[in-house]
Design a protein around this motif. Structure first.
Motif, PDB file in Angstrom:
ATOM      1  N   GLN A   1       0.841  -1.190   0.000  1.00 25.73           N
ATOM      2  CA  GLN A   1       0.000   0.000   0.000  1.00 25.73           C
ATOM      3  C   GLN A   1       0.878   1.242   0.000  1.00 25.73           C
ATOM      4  N   VAL A   2       0.548   2.179  -0.855  1.00 21.59           N
ATOM      5  CA  VAL A   2       1.337   3.396  -0.990  1.00 21.59           C
ATOM      6  C   VAL A   2       0.711   4.508  -0.155  1.00 21.59           C
ATOM      7  N   GLN A   3       1.561   5.211   0.565  1.00 24.22           N
ATOM      8  CA  GLN A   3       1.120   6.362   1.355  1.00 24.22           C
ATOM      9  C   GLN A   3       1.973   7.563   1.032  1.00 24.22           C
ATOM     10  N   LEU A   4       1.315   8.716   0.853  1.00 24.42           N
ATOM     11  CA  LEU A   4       2.007   9.987   0.711  1.00 24.42           C
ATOM     12  C   LEU A   4       1.615  10.837   1.906  1.00 24.42           C
ATOM     13  N   VAL A   5       2.591  11.269   2.659  1.00 29.25           N
ATOM     14  CA  VAL A   5       2.321  12.039   3.857  1.00 29.25           C
ATOM     15  C   VAL A   5       2.923  13.428   3.707  1.00 29.25           C
ATOM     16  N   ASN A  83       7.688  31.151  -0.946  1.00 33.27           N
ATOM     17  CA  ASN A  83       8.080  32.468  -0.457  1.00 33.27           C
ATOM     18  C   ASN A  83       7.113  33.533  -0.951  1.00 33.27           C
ATOM     19  N   SER A  84       7.166  34.663  -0.321  1.00 34.45           N
ATOM     20  CA  SER A  84       6.321  35.802  -0.720  1.00 34.45           C
ATOM     21  C   SER A  84       4.866  35.379  -0.871  1.00 34.45           C
ATOM     22  N   LEU A  85       4.387  34.679   0.124  1.00 31.74           N
ATOM     23  CA  LEU A  85       3.034  34.132   0.048  1.00 31.74           C
ATOM     24  C   LEU A  85       1.990  35.235   0.013  1.00 31.74           C
ATOM     25  N   LYS A  86       0.918  34.944  -0.718  1.00 33.57           N
ATOM     26  CA  LYS A  86      -0.186  35.883  -0.889  1.00 33.57           C
ATOM     27  C   LYS A  86      -1.483  35.240  -0.370  1.00 33.57           C
ATOM     28  N   PRO A  87      -2.454  36.053   0.015  1.00 32.13           N
ATOM     29  CA  PRO A  87      -3.735  35.471   0.459  1.00 32.13           C
ATOM     30  C   PRO A  87      -4.347  34.530  -0.576  1.00 32.13           C
ATOM     31  N   GLU A  88      -4.130  34.805  -1.845  1.00 34.86           N
ATOM     32  CA  GLU A  88      -4.694  33.931  -2.889  1.00 34.86           C
ATOM     33  C   GLU A  88      -3.979  32.585  -2.991  1.00 34.86           C
ATOM     34  N   ASP A  89      -2.912  32.397  -2.237  1.00 40.16           N
ATOM     35  CA  ASP A  89      -2.262  31.087  -2.162  1.00 40.16           C
ATOM     36  C   ASP A  89      -2.954  30.181  -1.147  1.00 40.16           C
ATOM     37  N   THR A  90      -3.911  30.708  -0.419  1.00 36.90           N
ATOM     38  CA  THR A  90      -4.635  29.910   0.568  1.00 36.90           C
ATOM     39  C   THR A  90      -5.383  28.772  -0.115  1.00 36.90           C
ATOM     40  N   ALA A  91      -5.115  27.551   0.352  1.00 36.60           N
ATOM     41  CA  ALA A  91      -5.708  26.363  -0.258  1.00 36.60           C
ATOM     42  C   ALA A  91      -5.257  25.134   0.517  1.00 36.60           C
ATOM     43  N   VAL A  92      -5.855  24.013   0.167  1.00 37.07           N
ATOM     44  CA  VAL A  92      -5.327  22.726   0.611  1.00 37.07           C
ATOM     45  C   VAL A  92      -4.340  22.260  -0.469  1.00 37.07           C
ATOM     46  N   TYR A  93      -3.143  21.950  -0.035  1.00 44.47           N
ATOM     47  CA  TYR A  93      -2.082  21.532  -0.953  1.00 44.47           C
ATOM     48  C   TYR A  93      -1.926  20.014  -0.902  1.00 44.47           C
ATOM     49  N   TYR A  94      -1.883  19.408  -2.088  1.00 38.84           N
ATOM     50  CA  TYR A  94      -1.816  17.961  -2.213  1.00 38.84           C
ATOM     51  C   TYR A  94      -0.524  17.541  -2.897  1.00 38.84           C
ATOM     52  N   CYS A  95       0.123  16.578  -2.304  1.00 40.06           N
ATOM     53  CA  CYS A  95       1.293  15.962  -2.921  1.00 40.06           C
ATOM     54  C   CYS A  95       0.825  14.976  -3.984  1.00 40.06           C
ATOM     55  N   TYR A  96       1.588  14.860  -5.042  1.00 36.69           N
ATOM     56  CA  TYR A  96       1.209  14.026  -6.188  1.00 36.69           C
ATOM     57  C   TYR A  96       2.430  13.293  -6.707  1.00 36.69           C
ATOM     58  N   ILE A  97       2.210  12.029  -7.028  1.00 35.92           N
ATOM     59  CA  ILE A  97       3.270  11.222  -7.644  1.00 35.92           C
ATOM     60  C   ILE A  97       2.683  10.475  -8.827  1.00 35.92           C
ATOM     61  N   TYR A  98       3.416  10.477  -9.914  1.00 35.76           N
ATOM     62  CA  TYR A  98       3.052   9.699 -11.106  1.00 35.76           C
ATOM     63  C   TYR A  98       4.188   8.731 -11.389  1.00 35.76           C
ATOM     64  N   SER A  99       3.832   7.460 -11.463  1.00 30.98           N
ATOM     65  CA  SER A  99       4.872   6.455 -11.662  1.00 30.98           C
ATOM     66  C   SER A  99       5.046   6.138 -13.145  1.00 30.98           C
ATOM     67  N   ASN A 100       6.162   5.507 -13.465  1.00 25.75           N
ATOM     68  CA  ASN A 100       6.419   5.083 -14.849  1.00 25.75           C
ATOM     69  C   ASN A 100       5.493   3.956 -15.284  1.00 25.75           C
ATOM     70  N   TYR A 101       4.730   3.404 -14.351  1.00 25.84           N
ATOM     71  CA  TYR A 101       3.762   2.368 -14.676  1.00 25.84           C
ATOM     72  C   TYR A 101       2.365   2.943 -14.904  1.00 25.84           C
ATOM     73  N   GLY A 102       2.295   4.263 -14.949  1.00 24.67           N
ATOM     74  CA  GLY A 102       1.025   4.896 -15.283  1.00 24.67           C
ATOM     75  C   GLY A 102       0.059   5.070 -14.128  1.00 24.67           C
ATOM     76  N   SER A 104      -1.158   7.037 -10.578  1.00 21.19           N
ATOM     77  CA  SER A 104      -1.082   8.303  -9.854  1.00 21.19           C
ATOM     78  C   SER A 104      -1.409   8.076  -8.382  1.00 21.19           C
ATOM     79  N   TYR A 105      -0.730   8.831  -7.542  1.00 16.58           N
ATOM     80  CA  TYR A 105      -0.941   8.732  -6.098  1.00 16.58           C
ATOM     81  C   TYR A 105      -1.092  10.146  -5.537  1.00 16.58           C
ATOM     82  N   TRP A 106      -1.950  10.270  -4.528  1.00 11.23           N
ATOM     83  CA  TRP A 106      -2.209  11.566  -3.903  1.00 11.23           C
ATOM     84  C   TRP A 106      -2.051  11.483  -2.393  1.00 11.23           C
ATOM     85  N   GLY A 107      -1.583  12.576  -1.818  1.00  7.78           N
ATOM     86  CA  GLY A 107      -1.572  12.690  -0.376  1.00  7.78           C
ATOM     87  C   GLY A 107      -2.923  13.138   0.131  1.00  7.78           C
ATOM     88  N   GLN A 108      -3.037  13.233   1.451  1.00 10.44           N
ATOM     89  CA  GLN A 108      -4.318  13.581   2.058  1.00 10.44           C
ATOM     90  C   GLN A 108      -4.562  15.081   2.079  1.00 10.44           C
TER      91      GLN A 108
END
Length: 116
Positions: A1-5, A83-102, A104-108
């Motif tokens: 099982q793959v986990q992205l933290v 750096n130089s963060l702006k209010p419009e950068d407010t969001a939930v940020y998700y980590c993403y990985i794409y493997s050579n086997y096609g 995709s994986y996402w963090g929480q």
């Protein structure tokens, strides 16, 4: 099982900096692309930054010159220096990985809030 933290999100004032980190664990092999997406309330998820296995990078126009993505292939980690963060950068940020086997994986997701 793959986990992205993810880690490193939080609250910061406009003009400040944050560093997001993502660590992948489990049976994930031959990583092609690593990166970060974000989703603000009421908006679609959008690409923020991607980095290929050879180190090539791609950034959203809105973050160019302010954000820097890096990766450690051996450790299966990717970081996003913001750096130089702006209010419009407010969001939930998700980590993403794409493997050579096609696959995709996402963090929480990790919340980034930038106050005016």
């Amino acid at each position: 099982q793959v986990q992205l933290v993810e880690s490193g999100g939080g609250l910061v004032q406009a003009g400040g900096s944050l560093r997001l980190s993502c660590a992948a664990s489990g049976s994930i092999f031959s990583i092609n692309t690593m990166g970060w997406y974000r989703q603000a309330p009421g908006k679609q998820r959008e690409m923020v930054a991607l980095i290929g296995s050879g180190g090539s990078t791609n950034y959203a126009d809105s973050v160019k010159g302010r954000f820097t993505i890096s990766r450690d292939g051996a450790k299966k980690t990717t970081d996003l220096q913001m750096n130089s963060l702006k209010p419009e950068d407010t969001a939930v940020y998700y980590c993403y990985i794409y493997s050579n086997y096609g696959r995709s994986y996402w963090g929480q997701g990790t919340q980034v809030t930038v106050s005016p």
